[in-house]
Write an enzyme that holds these catalytic residues in place. Structure first.
Site, short mmCIF file in Angstrom:
data_model
loop_
_atom_site.label_atom_id
_atom_site.label_comp_id
_atom_site.label_asym_id
_atom_site.label_seq_id
_atom_site.Cartn_x
_atom_site.Cartn_y
_atom_site.Cartn_z
N ALA A 113 -14.31 60.06 68.87
CA ALA A 113 -13.75 60.79 67.74
C ALA A 113 -12.78 61.82 68.30
CB ALA A 113 -14.87 61.46 66.96
N GLU A 138 -19.69 53.73 69.38
CA GLU A 138 -20.31 53.52 68.07
C GLU A 138 -19.56 52.46 67.26
OE1 GLU A 138 -20.09 57.77 67.49
OE2 GLU A 138 -22.24 57.85 67.04
N GLU A 149 -21.39 62.94 73.72
CA GLU A 149 -21.27 64.04 72.75
C GLU A 149 -22.01 65.32 73.14
OE1 GLU A 149 -21.85 60.89 71.93
OE2 GLU A 149 -20.64 60.30 70.22
#
Ligand code: COA
Length: 259
Positions: A65, A113, A133
């Protein structure tokens, strides 16, 4: 929708190769990329029987992300951002047709993911998988804690998520995170060959098989077995079942019509 972060090629009308294309950030997923991806999935041509997702360039599938976008988010904004990514990935997972991830480099955080939401993962030998993360002060946010343990088991998933250390392609193969590893130049041709094999099968049967396997996870044994029983029987209402078995008995190739 006009796509600025996606591009695709059509091997033939039934096989689509979708490239995540944000080279300035190694194909990181920001709101724009995720919104485009959702629109692409929502409007995918009904003729397409297999979707292959890969990353543009030879270095990265998706590097996660977008950290620059996430940096300034507050809690409600982060909730919405996570919800968007989770929704898009769930649409990929539940797409009626098979989706193959051709992981051609970094698949970190949201990239890992994204690959997990696909049905089948092939990787190039330079691929790196990880959920880093916690090193950024967050948890996986696009359903990694849900899907990774299902695929590699809780112990390995917890190690990958708690320590955040990426693994190489050969290790991903060893733990069952990917099905096969190829030299980079051979990755896409191999994914396309697999897609061609899937396209040669009866499309209704492939879609029902995906439905059974996907739903198995969230059902108890009796429900899962009954679902398979129903969809198996439903195949017998299709022209393609008569064609497939008739072709076998007559020693010829079947010509499936998706009917
Ligand atoms: N979000 C936003 N930008 C990212 C990004 C991400 N997830 N991953 C890479 N980028 C950007 C870098 O900031 C850099 O931008 P710049 O050229 O403007 O400085 C560019 O992509 C190239 O990355 P760089 O770090 O210089 O490449 P590298 O080859 O040295 O390292 C990685 C590659 C993937 C190891 C490294 O970029 C990285 O660790 N990225 C973050 C991975 C991550 O934590 N993902 C999970 C996010 S939740």
């Amino acid at each position: 929708m006009e796509y600025t972060s996606l591009r695709h090629t059509c091997e033939n009308p039934q096989i689509r190769v979708l490239y995540i294309s944000a080279p300035q950030s190694l194909n990181a997923l920001n709101t724009q990329v995720l919104t485009e991806l959702e629109s692409y999935i929502d409007t995918l041509d009904k003729e397409v029987r297999v979707l292959i997702i890969t990353g543009d360039g030879d270095k990265s599938f998706v590097a996660g992300a977008d950290i620059a976008e996430m940096h300034g988010l507050n809690e409600p904004e982060a909730f919405e951002f996570g919800k968007l990514g989770a929704r898009v990935f769930r649409k990929i997972e539940t797409l009626a047709i098979p989706v193959i991830a051709a992981v051609n480099g970094y698949a970190l955080g949201g990239g890992c993911e994204l690959a997990l939401a696909c049905d089948i993962r092939y990787a190039s030998d330079n691929a790196r998988f990880g959920q880093p993360e916690v090193g950024l002060g967050i948890t996986p946010g696009f359903s990694g804690t849900y899907r990774l343990p299902k695929i590699v088991g809780q112990g390995i998933a917890k190690e990958m998520i708690y320590a955040g250390k990426p693994i190489k392609a050969d290790e991903a193969l060893r733990i069952g995170l990917v099905n096969k590893v190829f030299p980079q130049a051979e990755l896409l041709p191999a994914a396309i060959r697999l897609a061609e094999n899937i396209c040669a099968a009866a499309p209704i049967a492939v879609r029902y098989a995906k439905q059974c396997i996907n739903n198995n996870y969230d059902m108890d044994a009796d429900e899962a077995i009954l679902l398979e029983n129903r969809l198996f029987a439903k195949c017998f209402s299709s022209e393609d079942q008569k064609e497939g078995m008739g072709a076998f008995l007559n020693k010829r190739r079947p010509a499936f019509k998706d009917k």
